[in-house]
Design an enzyme around this catalytic site. Sequence first.
Site, PDB file in Angstrom:
ATOM      1  N   GLY A  45       0.833  -1.198   0.000  1.00 46.70           N
ATOM      2  CA  GLY A  45       0.000   0.000   0.000  1.00 46.70           C
ATOM      3  C   GLY A  45       0.865   1.243   0.000  1.00 46.70           C
ATOM      4  O   GLY A  45       2.023   1.198   0.452  1.00 46.70           O
ATOM      5  N   GLN A  50       3.321  10.019   0.966  1.00 43.18           N
ATOM      6  CA  GLN A  50       4.601   9.293   1.044  1.00 43.18           C
ATOM      7  C   GLN A  50       5.519   9.585  -0.144  1.00 43.18           C
ATOM      8  O   GLN A  50       6.710   9.348  -0.076  1.00 43.18           O
ATOM      9  CB  GLN A  50       4.360   7.775   1.134  1.00 43.18           C
ATOM     10  CG  GLN A  50       3.705   7.359   2.441  1.00 43.18           C
ATOM     11  CD  GLN A  50       3.525   5.862   2.505  1.00 43.18           C
ATOM     12  OE1 GLN A  50       2.559   5.331   1.988  1.00 43.18           O
ATOM     13  NE2 GLN A  50       4.467   5.170   3.127  1.00 43.18           N
ATOM     14  N   CYS A  92       5.652   0.058   7.669  1.00 42.10           N
ATOM     15  CA  CYS A  92       5.348   1.162   6.762  1.00 42.10           C
ATOM     16  C   CYS A  92       6.588   1.477   5.933  1.00 42.10           C
ATOM     17  O   CYS A  92       7.692   1.517   6.482  1.00 42.10           O
ATOM     18  CB  CYS A  92       4.937   2.394   7.578  1.00 42.10           C
ATOM     19  SG  CYS A  92       4.628   3.858   6.581  1.00 42.10           S
ATOM     20  N   LEU A  93       6.403   1.716   4.639  1.00 41.55           N
ATOM     21  CA  LEU A  93       7.543   2.022   3.771  1.00 41.55           C
ATOM     22  C   LEU A  93       8.240   3.315   4.195  1.00 41.55           C
ATOM     23  O   LEU A  93       9.404   3.527   3.875  1.00 41.55           O
ATOM     24  CB  LEU A  93       7.087   2.136   2.308  1.00 41.55           C
ATOM     25  CG  LEU A  93       6.578   0.831   1.667  1.00 41.55           C
ATOM     26  CD1 LEU A  93       6.029   1.105   0.276  1.00 41.55           C
ATOM     27  CD2 LEU A  93       7.693  -0.204   1.609  1.00 41.55           C
ATOM     28  N   HIS A 134      -4.439   1.921   7.473  1.00 39.44           N
ATOM     29  CA  HIS A 134      -3.065   2.429   7.490  1.00 39.44           C
ATOM     30  C   HIS A 134      -2.891   3.556   6.476  1.00 39.44           C
ATOM     31  O   HIS A 134      -2.339   4.615   6.791  1.00 39.44           O
ATOM     32  CB  HIS A 134      -2.106   1.269   7.197  1.00 39.44           C
ATOM     33  CG  HIS A 134      -0.666   1.652   7.175  1.00 39.44           C
ATOM     34  ND1 HIS A 134       0.227   1.280   8.158  1.00 39.44           N
ATOM     35  CD2 HIS A 134       0.062   2.394   6.291  1.00 39.44           C
ATOM     36  CE1 HIS A 134       1.423   1.786   7.873  1.00 39.44           C
ATOM     37  NE2 HIS A 134       1.353   2.445   6.740  1.00 39.44           N
ATOM     38  N   GLU A 135      -3.379   3.328   5.239  1.00 38.63           N
ATOM     39  CA  GLU A 135      -3.178   4.330   4.184  1.00 38.63           C
ATOM     40  C   GLU A 135      -4.021   5.579   4.425  1.00 38.63           C
ATOM     41  O   GLU A 135      -3.573   6.703   4.168  1.00 38.63           O
ATOM     42  CB  GLU A 135      -3.470   3.735   2.800  1.00 38.63           C
ATOM     43  CG  GLU A 135      -2.627   2.515   2.419  1.00 38.63           C
ATOM     44  CD  GLU A 135      -1.132   2.677   2.659  1.00 38.63           C
ATOM     45  OE1 GLU A 135      -0.623   3.818   2.613  1.00 38.63           O
ATOM     46  OE2 GLU A 135      -0.455   1.663   2.920  1.00 38.63           O
ATOM     47  N   HIS A 138      -2.382   7.874   6.743  1.00 41.92           N
ATOM     48  CA  HIS A 138      -1.368   8.715   6.094  1.00 41.92           C
ATOM     49  C   HIS A 138      -1.991  10.019   5.586  1.00 41.92           C
ATOM     50  O   HIS A 138      -1.361  11.078   5.632  1.00 41.92           O
ATOM     51  CB  HIS A 138      -0.746   7.982   4.905  1.00 41.92           C
ATOM     52  CG  HIS A 138       0.411   7.083   5.260  1.00 41.92           C
ATOM     53  ND1 HIS A 138       1.551   7.556   5.873  1.00 41.92           N
ATOM     54  CD2 HIS A 138       0.609   5.759   5.068  1.00 41.92           C
ATOM     55  CE1 HIS A 138       2.393   6.538   6.048  1.00 41.92           C
ATOM     56  NE2 HIS A 138       1.852   5.442   5.578  1.00 41.92           N
TER      57      HIS A 138
HETATM   58 NI    NI Z   1       2.641   3.523   5.572  1.00 45.25          NI
END
Ligand code: NI
Length: 169
Positions: A45, A50, A92-93, A134-135, A138
């Site tokens: 995701g 991000q 998380c990236l 989660h997204e 963000h």
């Molecule tokens: Ni994330």
Amino acid sequence: MIRPILTYGASELETKSSPITQFDGQLKTLAQDMLETMYAAPGIGLAAPQVGVNLRLIVIDISGGERKGHQIIFANPEITEQEGTQKSEEGCLSVPRFMAVLERPGRVHVVGQDLEGHPQEIDAEGLLARAFCHEIDHLDGLLYLNRVSALKRDLIKIKIRKLVRAGEW
Ligand code: NI
């Protein structure tokens, strides 16, 4: 085009993103770039902040590109219903190398729009529900770190500060 993924510390990650009002070619390019960036990472995701764009756009593919028909693109996603809970490890990236156990709703109903601006909605459970939560966080300037215990958060932040000092963040 693969775009650089911002990591913890970047102000865009802590900014509330704006609703999308222009469903134009630029938005389609952004969505395409986000998919490429997510698959290359690899991740399941990605949210626009991000990649440094504070617009309410997310992409998800819990198969990681392994299976067709799992690609999800949502503009202006909103959770309108949620049910139950699930507890599992989350990463998380934008916070690479760390994971934390986190409670999320077990099932969510999400409404939003596609890239043409047409309404779309989905019922998600399990990992997919977790990915949406989660997204969407963000888009509100929240990282999963904001949802773990203060103790766990401080521990991760100390480790990140060490990485920053070592020039590895
Ligand atoms: Ni994330």
